[in-house]
Every structure is written in C-alpha cells, then in structure tokens.
Design a protein around this motif. Structure first.
Motif, short mmCIF file in Angstrom:
data_model
loop_
_atom_site.label_atom_id
_atom_site.label_comp_id
_atom_site.label_asym_id
_atom_site.label_seq_id
_atom_site.Cartn_x
_atom_site.Cartn_y
_atom_site.Cartn_z
N CYS A 73 29.96 -12.01 -54.61
CA CYS A 73 29.46 -12.33 -53.25
C CYS A 73 28.71 -11.31 -52.49
O CYS A 73 27.59 -11.55 -51.86
N MET A 74 29.38 -10.21 -52.52
CA MET A 74 28.51 -9.00 -51.90
C MET A 74 27.47 -8.67 -52.57
O MET A 74 26.35 -8.14 -51.92
N LEU A 75 27.25 -8.80 -53.79
CA LEU A 75 25.97 -8.59 -54.58
C LEU A 75 24.97 -9.67 -54.15
O LEU A 75 23.69 -9.14 -54.01
N LEU A 76 25.43 -10.89 -54.15
CA LEU A 76 24.43 -11.76 -53.81
C LEU A 76 23.88 -11.82 -52.15
O LEU A 76 22.80 -11.81 -51.91
N LEU A 77 24.90 -11.15 -51.27
CA LEU A 77 24.60 -10.99 -50.03
C LEU A 77 23.65 -9.78 -49.95
O LEU A 77 22.69 -9.94 -49.14
N ALA A 78 23.55 -8.77 -50.76
CA ALA A 78 22.74 -7.75 -50.71
C ALA A 78 21.23 -8.18 -51.17
O ALA A 78 20.47 -7.87 -50.41
N TYR A 79 21.14 -9.03 -51.93
CA TYR A 79 19.88 -9.64 -52.36
C TYR A 79 19.30 -10.55 -51.47
O TYR A 79 18.22 -10.56 -50.91
N THR B 283 23.01 -1.16 -57.35
CA THR B 283 23.84 -1.96 -56.31
C THR B 283 25.10 -2.49 -56.99
O THR B 283 26.25 -2.44 -56.58
N GLY B 284 24.82 -3.02 -58.44
CA GLY B 284 25.94 -3.15 -58.88
C GLY B 284 27.09 -2.04 -59.47
O GLY B 284 28.16 -2.35 -59.40
N VAL B 285 26.26 -0.89 -59.67
CA VAL B 285 27.31 0.26 -59.77
C VAL B 285 28.03 0.38 -58.82
O VAL B 285 29.42 0.66 -58.73
N VAL B 286 27.66 0.30 -57.51
CA VAL B 286 28.28 0.79 -56.30
C VAL B 286 29.30 -0.41 -55.97
O VAL B 286 30.51 0.02 -55.80
N LEU B 287 28.80 -1.70 -56.10
CA LEU B 287 29.93 -2.61 -56.05
C LEU B 287 30.92 -2.83 -57.00
O LEU B 287 32.15 -3.17 -56.79
N ALA B 288 30.72 -2.30 -58.51
CA ALA B 288 31.72 -2.41 -59.31
C ALA B 288 32.83 -1.20 -58.94
O ALA B 288 34.04 -1.35 -58.98
N TRP B 289 32.29 -0.04 -58.51
CA TRP B 289 33.32 0.91 -57.95
C TRP B 289 34.19 0.52 -56.66
O TRP B 289 35.44 0.85 -56.58
N LEU B 290 33.42 -0.28 -55.96
CA LEU B 290 34.19 -0.92 -54.80
C LEU B 290 35.25 -1.76 -55.40
O LEU B 290 36.23 -1.73 -54.70
N VAL B 291 34.85 -2.39 -56.15
CA VAL B 291 35.90 -3.61 -56.63
C VAL B 291 36.95 -2.99 -57.55
O VAL B 291 38.28 -3.30 -57.29
N GLN C 287 24.01 -6.47 -63.16
CA GLN C 287 24.87 -6.17 -62.14
C GLN C 287 26.03 -6.83 -62.26
O GLN C 287 27.10 -6.50 -61.78
N LEU C 288 25.84 -8.31 -61.87
CA LEU C 288 27.01 -9.14 -61.75
C LEU C 288 27.95 -8.84 -62.96
O LEU C 288 29.15 -8.94 -62.81
N ALA C 289 27.33 -8.66 -64.29
CA ALA C 289 28.34 -8.41 -65.44
C ALA C 289 28.99 -7.29 -65.25
O ALA C 289 30.03 -6.99 -65.57
N MET C 290 28.67 -6.16 -64.56
CA MET C 290 29.39 -4.87 -64.34
C MET C 290 30.56 -5.29 -63.46
O MET C 290 31.66 -4.70 -63.74
N ILE C 291 30.22 -6.18 -62.63
CA ILE C 291 31.54 -6.37 -61.47
C ILE C 291 32.58 -7.23 -62.20
O ILE C 291 33.53 -6.98 -61.90
N LEU C 292 32.03 -8.22 -63.08
CA LEU C 292 32.89 -9.11 -63.57
C LEU C 292 33.66 -8.37 -64.77
O LEU C 292 34.82 -8.82 -65.15
N LEU C 293 33.02 -7.43 -65.43
CA LEU C 293 33.93 -6.45 -66.25
C LEU C 293 34.95 -5.76 -65.75
O LEU C 293 35.96 -5.18 -66.53
N VAL C 294 34.87 -5.43 -64.64
CA VAL C 294 36.04 -4.36 -63.94
C VAL C 294 37.43 -4.91 -64.20
O VAL C 294 38.21 -4.05 -64.71
#
Length: 303
Positions: free
Chosen positions: A114-120, A165-173, A233-240
C-alpha cells in the motif's frame, strides 16, 4: 533480554520509559527505533491493543518533549512513529487477535504494498526524484575523492533509481517484522519459554501468498517500463516475509540436527556480509510453499 521484557510488562510507565528512551536514541542508532516498536508490540501482545496504543501515544509525547527541549526537529520521530511504531502496533494487534504469525507477516507486506502504491499515486513516478538523489550522492562522493563504480553510469543509475522505492519499503517492512518478532519473543520468554521457537520454526505463508508473489515476479519479467519497475518493487516487498520463512527453515533444521548456536551466528554474519544471500534465502522460503523442506528433510532423516 528476559529482565528487560519483564520490566516492560511490569507496568505501563515502565513500558513508556523504555519506548520513549528508544525513540530518542533511535535518532543516533536506528536499531533503537525497532526496540521502541518491539516494546509497543510486547505490550499489545501481552496486555491488549488499547494498552499498546496508550503506551505508544505516551512514549511519543515523552520523546517529542525531549526532542523539543534539546532543540532538535521532531521530523525523524514523527516519521518513525508513523512508519514503524504505528504499523508494528497494528500487526501486533492482528497477531494478538488471530494467533497466526504467518497472517501477521502477510498483513505487514500488504502495508508495504500500500505504501508503494501511495508513493506512485502521490509522486506519479518516483524515479526522477531518486535519480536526482543518486546524482547528488555521486557529486558528493566525487568532491570527497571517493570513486564508487557505477555512479557515473547513467543507465545503471536509472535502473537503480527505478528500484529504490521498493528497496526502502522492503527494508521498512523488514524492520516492522523484526520488531514484531522481538516483541513476540519477549512475550514468549515472559509467559511460555520455548513457545516462540516452535511457532517460528513452523512458519509458513500458504499457497495463495506464494502464487501471488510468484505471479508478481513473473509480471516484472514479462512487462516493460513503469509497469515492470512497479512489479519488481512489489516483488521485493512481498519476498520479505519469505526471508523469515527461510530463516525459520534454517532454525528448525539446525535445531533438529542438534547444531549449536555458533552455526546460527555464522548464518546471520553471512547475511550481513553478503546481502545477496538474503535473496537466496527468500527464494528458498518461497519454494518451501510447495516443497516443505522441513517435512521432507525430517522424513528423510528418519528413514
């Protein structure tokens, strides 16, 4: 750690003190930010959702007062509370209600998505902004006589900017999940020692989540342009969360093999020194959806 966990659950103001102190120290060392989030998580899991919210609010107010007295801008504290403490409290509430660790991890990755979508939605395409930041970093390095391979390559910088963006959000997750797991471990050692090891060792995320993650990864490969960047980027987040599944596999198998903690320390050192190994471990966690390494290897060892 047991003493700290016991102190946190001994009273509301004790928990507020630990969380507020962590919030202040987090400005100097980021791991303290996760310590504060873990404190909120422990209170939420051990006492209740409302109590966790109260501790978070009081700790935020206390840390904010200290920031103001020290003449420090509170932007970092506000960002930390909104992006780390608040989502950690939410997923801790999910875990407290469902008692399903895997479900809580999936909710965390949903927050990241959701944060990734919000960023876009807010920025349109965040790539130009990241590209400017990377160029500024390159200029700063050059002015200080530092040469970093790749920073002068326009195409490489553009590719990296498309994933930042995906890298930063993946680390946040990952930070939210780490805080949640620390809070859950603290609860375990206070209430039922050993329960967290069993819960974590059996962690799995189910077929639906696995198929969704695999589908997004394929979409990133089969599309081009902004769509491909977004899917990657979404895949990065989902892989965490699957990184945690991979760690759960290693913990479980090493425990079954009777290996000492030194081996686990070696694994974590390897992950720290070779970040690429995190992708391999997350990939193993994803494959576990269909292979179930723990069941197969345990059965193989018993035959």
């Amino acid at each position: 750690m047991k003493a700290l966990a016991g102190y946190i659950v001994s009273g509301r103001w004790q928990a507020v003190l630990v969380a507020a102190t962590s919030g202040v120290l987090g400005m100097l060392l980021l791991p303290f930010s996760c310590l504060g989030a873990a404190t909120v998580s422990l209170v939420t899991l051990h006492v209740g959702i409302v109590s966790g919210l109260q501790v978070m609010a009081l700790a935020t107010a206390g840390a904010l007062l200290l920031y103001l007295l020290a003449g420090v801008k509170a932007a970092f504290l506000i960002s930390m509370v909104l992006l780390l403490w608040l989502p950690c409290w939410l997923v801790s509430g999910v875990l407290q209600q469902t008692r399903e660790l895997g479900y809580a991890l999936k909710v965390t990755s949903l927050f990241g998505a959701c944060m990734l979508l919000l960023a876009y939605v807010l920025l349109g395409n965040p790539v130009p902004a990241w590209l400017e930041i990377l160029k500024a970093v390159a200029v700063l390095f050059e002015e200080n006589g530092l040469v970093v391979q790749g920073l002068s390559d326009e195409q490489l910088m553009s590719d990296v900017a498309g994933l930042m963006t995906g890298v930063v959000l993946a680390w946040l997750v990952l930070g939210i999940i780490a805080s949640l797991l620390l809070g859950r471990w603290w609860q375990s050692i206070v209430v039922h020692p050993g329960a967290f090891r069993e819960e974590f060792g059996s962690l799995r995320l189910g077929y639906a989540a696995g198929l969704l993650t695999l589908g997004v990864m394929l979409l990133a490969q089969l599309t081009e342009g902004t769509g491909s960047q977004f899917a990657a980027q979404l895949a990065m987040i989902l892989l965490v969360p699957y990184l945690l599944v991979g760690l759960a596999i290693i913990h479980s198998l090493m425990h079954q093999a009777g290996l000492g903690r030194g081996w686990l320390v070696a694994v974590y050192v390897l992950l720290g020194l070779v970040p690429q190994s995190m992708l391999l471990l997350a990939g193993a966690g994803l494959l576990d959806t269909w292979i179930d390494f723990r069941r197969r290897l345990t059965r193989g060892g018993n035959t």
